[in-house]
Every structure is written in C-alpha cells, then in structure tokens.
Design an enzyme around this catalytic site. Structure first.
Site, PDB file in Angstrom:
ATOM      1  CB  THR A 185      -0.904   0.063   1.238  1.00 39.92           C
ATOM      2  OG1 THR A 185      -0.084   0.160   2.381  1.00 39.92           O
ATOM      3  CG2 THR A 185      -1.779  -1.149   1.355  1.00 39.92           C
ATOM      4  CD  GLU A 331      -4.184  -2.241   3.762  1.00 41.34           C
ATOM      5  OE1 GLU A 331      -4.853  -1.887   2.764  1.00 41.34           O
ATOM      6  OE2 GLU A 331      -3.461  -1.453   4.407  1.00 41.34           O
ATOM      7  CE  LYS A 438     -13.521  16.821  17.172  1.00 36.74           C
ATOM      8  NZ  LYS A 438     -12.859  16.089  18.207  1.00 36.74           N
ATOM      9  CD1 TRP A 443     -16.979  13.397  13.858  1.00 35.86           C
ATOM     10  CD2 TRP A 443     -15.074  14.356  13.202  1.00 35.86           C
ATOM     11  NE1 TRP A 443     -15.987  12.996  14.714  1.00 35.86           N
ATOM     12  CE2 TRP A 443     -14.800  13.565  14.334  1.00 35.86           C
ATOM     13  CE3 TRP A 443     -14.023  15.053  12.602  1.00 35.86           C
ATOM     14  CZ2 TRP A 443     -13.537  13.458  14.891  1.00 35.86           C
ATOM     15  CZ3 TRP A 443     -12.755  14.950  13.150  1.00 35.86           C
ATOM     16  CH2 TRP A 443     -12.527  14.157  14.284  1.00 35.86           C
TER      17      TRP A 443
END
Ligand code: ADP
Length: 541
Positions: A185, A331, A438, A443
């Site tokens: 990755t 993954e 934030k 959020w």
C-alpha cells in the site's frame, strides 16, 4: 463428526486448470508498446506461463521467492500473474508511479530476486537498478528485436527468456495457504506496507467478485480493467474474468488515454469496465467534447475513491450507462463492497435511489463489517451513526509482510475509513479518518462537500481539505479545477452550497488550481494539497 467431501486445495493453479478446460478459447486482447493489438487466448497464455515457469526454474527460482513486476495491463503481465504464483513463487506487483525512494524501499523490503519491467519503464530501471542489490535478473517485457541497448546488467527480453522452453510444466500441488502474490500500500504515513495474499484468499476473493451483486461477470462478457494490474490485483478481474470465461481487454500503456479507451471499448465490444473516478471523469469529458459514444458498455465500475454524484448522473443521463460504485482496499484483495440494488430499492423514489446508489454498497459473503466509536464500542447499523469502519474475512490481511505485530485490533482490521451502515447493509463512507474536518467539535464530510462542488457546471474536479482555525479548530477549504473554457468566481462557488448542505458546513474559502495532484494510485492527494495550500499560507480565514 467430519464431513466426507474431497479436500481440494483452493489454489490459483486449480483456477488455471479450470480455465484451460472450460474457457481455453476465450480471447485476451491487449495493447503493448510494440504491438498495438495483440490477440491471444487463455489456453495460449497458459502455455506461455509454463514456458515462463520452466525459464524461472532454470534461473533458480525457489518456492516463496519474490518476482517483481513494473508493468501495465497486458498479456505478458498476465502470464507472470499465473506462471509465478502457480510454480510456488510470489508475484510482487510494483506501482511504477511511486517515488524512487518508495520503489527502493519496496523492492528491497520484499527482497525481490527477479524484476520484469515494461520497455517504457526502462529509463526508470536504468536510474534505479543500483538501488536494488537483491535483484539478480532484469527482464524487459518485449521481444528480442525490441530490446534496446541498456546499462542495466544482464538485461534480456521476455521472449528470449521463454523461447524454446517446454509448453508443459509439472505444476506443484500447493498448500492453499501458500503465498501467491503481494502488493504494497502506498502508505500515506510511514513506509509502505506489504500485503501478502495467499492462493486461498485469492480464490475465495475471485468467487465473490464474480457474483451478480458484485462485479457480475458472465462468460459472454467482455471486460476492460482500466485499474492497473500493479494496484490491488486489478481488483481481481485478471482472475475473475478467466474463471467465468469472459474476454479480457487489457489497455497496456494507454489506460490514461480516453480516446484510446473509447476506441478499444467500441471495437472490442466491452460490456464492463473498471477504474478509479479520475479515469472515468477524463472519459466523460472526452465524450462530451468529442461527441463520441460508448456503443456497448453496460456497466462502469468505479472504486478506489468516492464516486462523485455528478459523474453517476451524467453518465446515465447523457450516455445511458450505469455507474456501479464499489469500495475496497489493498489489504482486502481488494473487494470490500459493491453497490447492487436489493428488492427494496425498487420502491425508492428517484432521489432516494440515487442516494442509495452513491453509497459504497453492500459487503458480499466473505466480508464482515462493523462500525465502532473511538473507544471500540460497536455502533448501530441505522444509516445515521457514523464511526470507524472495521472488517474481517478470509481475504482481509491479518499482518503486513515482515511486520512483528498483527494488523488487527480485537480480531478486526481498522480500514481508516469513517462510515455509516444502514439497516439494509448499504455502507456509506463519509471520509478517511485522516481527512476528516473537525469544526467546532463536529465532523464535516469532505466527500459530501466535494460532491456538491462537482455538480457545479464549471467544475471538473474538486477537493476539500481542513485548514486550521482559531475559533472552530478547523474549517473546510475548497480547491477546484475548472473545466476547459469555463469560468466561475469564488463567491459563486460558495453560494452554490447554500440549501444543499448545513450552513456551517459551507467552505470558508475557495482556491483555484490548474489540476489537482494525484497519488500513485490515481486518487486526489490531500496530503499534497495540504502542503500546497496550507503550509503555503493559503489557509482560509
Ligand atoms: P492506496 O491508499 O495505496 O491507494 P488502497 O487502494 O488500498 O490504497 O486505498 C484504499 C482506500 O481507498 C480505502 O480505505 C478508502 O479510503 C478509499 N476508497 C476506496 N474505494 C472507495 C470508494 N468507493 N469511496 C470512497 N473511498 C474509497
């Protein structure tokens, strides 16, 4: 009491045997630098896999040895996929777009013994080979006549390597948990991490990705993976298309060229094509500008980054093409979820149906998902609660290559994505943990803001990043790239958000860019944007 059924290992070799027996005559069309239209069949490819395996045995490849590829999507790369894994080696697909330091790290960390590269990447190899001390042999993916003079020691052509080798190979019966391939990755923080797939995980992932509610591949289909074979197994298509007998169309070095893609899609009668949003945005702009159409495509699968609302709407409205949203990660081999309708979807009105189709979709059997808060408490699947998305299943990594520690927490893999899941299992990503904004303790979803920005007629690509703010901690900053010939003022773009999102979500500022920086896997690089627009002092006020 134990069942009394046969114990047949799930291996890529058994998949190859099946494809040979059932779909040997199905076609593989591919572009390479030397050959603009190469045609072969699965049976021919597997014969050459045997020749490759014989050549690698002659060179001294042992079980478990890593064989690196720096290559585009074409038939020789596919031969490496099957030939290396089925002889017991580990195919290590390397992304040629990575920075030299990352390439050096990855090839040395994997201890690759052999490296196969596309001729177009020879300059990179010439620059880098001294940094790869473990590599014993370099092979250029071309014919003998196309091999140029080079400073790379012992460089030979692929065709020369396999020439005269036996077209049969005594493929070993491998344990299904044997490693088959690996991919790193890109690692936005720290060093890249190696994901080591097994034969078993690959086969199970292949079964699941072909399902009707997943990529939905049929024998009569023609499939074009624009997603590179060096990135997360081209989303498994190089295994799944052969499994069902579908024809493969491999774009070689032309994957980023919309004109070439359209020509290929029409001449080869492509039904299903897969790629990241940037590729499909380029294609959409090209279709709009050229007046050309896609004659046969029924399904564009988009994943790797969130599918912009405007892209899904425009493809459907202007070209009658349905865009299917999928989510995954290296993954996870990489398939995590695909958006396919349920019986209940038919009852939704147009607006609700579009909202549902824009979610990242549902997990197939083999992927379990859950949401947790920061303390690890599980959150409800009510479509409202937003939390850390965690997964587990037989094609999800449990440990990175050569890592001391498990990659799991309480048996679950934390994806780094922030999402909700509704009662029908539709998962919706609102952000990556590290990209969240934030503001005043709440959020804000950058993905939702980008979506709104991209519905503006002048905007071709948009990204939202967090900028530091004294009072609110962080505030959203919009960065846009305008369509060719289009114009829009910052005020107008800000006003565009009114009534479409909560007032306090509306970005504080707009910056214009000629183009947005992309990562090696084709996603907008928020890291680079932050460096460019925040460290540079362009923070919103
Ligand atoms: P890299 O970061 O090296 O490109 P991956 O391809 O494994 O590695 O990236 C996986 C991540 O990409 C996911 O965790 C998610 O954040 C993002 N992603 C993939 N598909 C989607 C999607 N459909 N919508 C939003 N984000 C996505």
């Amino acid at each position: 009491m134990k069942g009394l059924m046969m114990d047949c290992p799930l291996t890529v070799t058994s998949l190859m045997r099946h494809v040979n027996a059932q779909h040997g005559a199905s076609e593989v069309y591919s572009l390479t630098v030397e050959n603009p239209a190469h045609r072969s069949t699965y049976a021919e490819i597997f014969k050459r896999c045997a020749q490759l395996a014989n050549a690698l045995r002659r060179l001294g490849l042992n079980r478990g040895d890593r064989v690196a590829t720096l290559a585009w999507n074409d038939y020789r790369h596919m031969e490496l996929y099957y030939g290396v894994s089925c002889m017991g080696g580990v195919l290590h697909t390397v992304n040629p777009r990575l920075f030299p330091e990352q390439l050096q790290y990855i090839v040395n960390h994997a201890e690759d013994r052999y490296l196969f590269a596309d001729p177009l990447l020879l300059p990179l190899l010439e620059k880098m080979h001294e940094a790869f001390p473990a590599v014993e042999r370099y092979v250029l993916l071309c014919g003998k006549d196309a091999l140029p003079e080079s400073s790379v020691p012992g460089l030979i052509s692929y065709e020369e390597l396999i020439e005269g080798e036996d077209e049969r190979y005594d493929w070993p019966e491998l344990d299904e948990n044997t490693a088959s391939s690996m991919c790193y990755t890109s690692g936005t923080t720290g060093n890249p991490k190696g994901v080591l797939y097994s034969h078993r995980s690959t086969v199970l992932h292949t079964y699941a990705s072909g399902l009707s509610d997943a990529i939905n591949l049929r024998s009569a289909d023609v499939v074009l993976p624009v997603v590179p074979m060096f990135h997360a197994n081209a989303w498994g298509v190089v295994y799944c298309a052969p499994m069902v007998g579908a024809k493969l169309v491999l774009p070689g070095p032309r994957a980023g060229d919309p004109e070439a893609l359209v020509a290929m899609m029409n001449s080869e009668r492509v039904d299903v094509a897969l790629g990241v949003p940037t590729v499909w945005l380029g294609l959409l702009n090209y279709l709009d500008a050229s007046g050309r159409r896609l004659e046969t495509v029924r399904n564009l699968v988009v994943g790797g980054a969130a599918c912009p609302r405007s892209m899904m709407v425009d493809f459907q409205a202007r070209y009658g093409i349905s865009v299917c949203h999928a989510w995954g990660m290296t993954e996870m081999s990489p398939l995590g979820s695909v958006n396919a309708p349920t019986a209940g979807s038919a009852k939704l009105d147009d607006k609700a149906l579009l909202a549902q189709r824009l979610t990242q979709g549902r997990a197939p059997y083999g992927v379990e998902m859950r949401l947790t808060d920061d303390d690890g408490n599980e959150l409800p699947r009510d479509g409202k609660a937003v939390g850390r998305l965690q997964v587990r299943g037989p094609w999800v990594a449990r440990r990175y290559y050569r890592a001391e520690e498990s990659a799991l927490k309480d048996g679950w893999f934390d994806t780094g994505d922030v999402a909700s899941i509704d009662s029908n299992g539709f998962m919706n990503i609102t952000d990556r943990t590290k990209d969240l904004i934030k503001s005043g303790g709440e959020w804000i979803s950058s993905i939702e803001l980008e979506d709104v920005a991209m519905t503006h007629p002048a905007v071709s690509e948009a990204a939202v990043i967090a900028t530091p703010h004294e009072k609110w901690t962080e505030r959203p900053l919009l960065i846009v790239c305008l369509k060719e010939g289009a114009s829009a003022e910052a005020d107008e773009l800000i006003a565009w958000f009114e009534g479409k999102v909560a007032r306090w979500w509306i970005p504080d500022g707009v910056r214009f860019a000629d183009e947005l920086p992309h990562t090696a896997t084709g996603k907008v690089s928020k890291l680079k944007l932050r460096e460019q627009f925040i460290a540079g002092g362009a923070a919103a006020s």
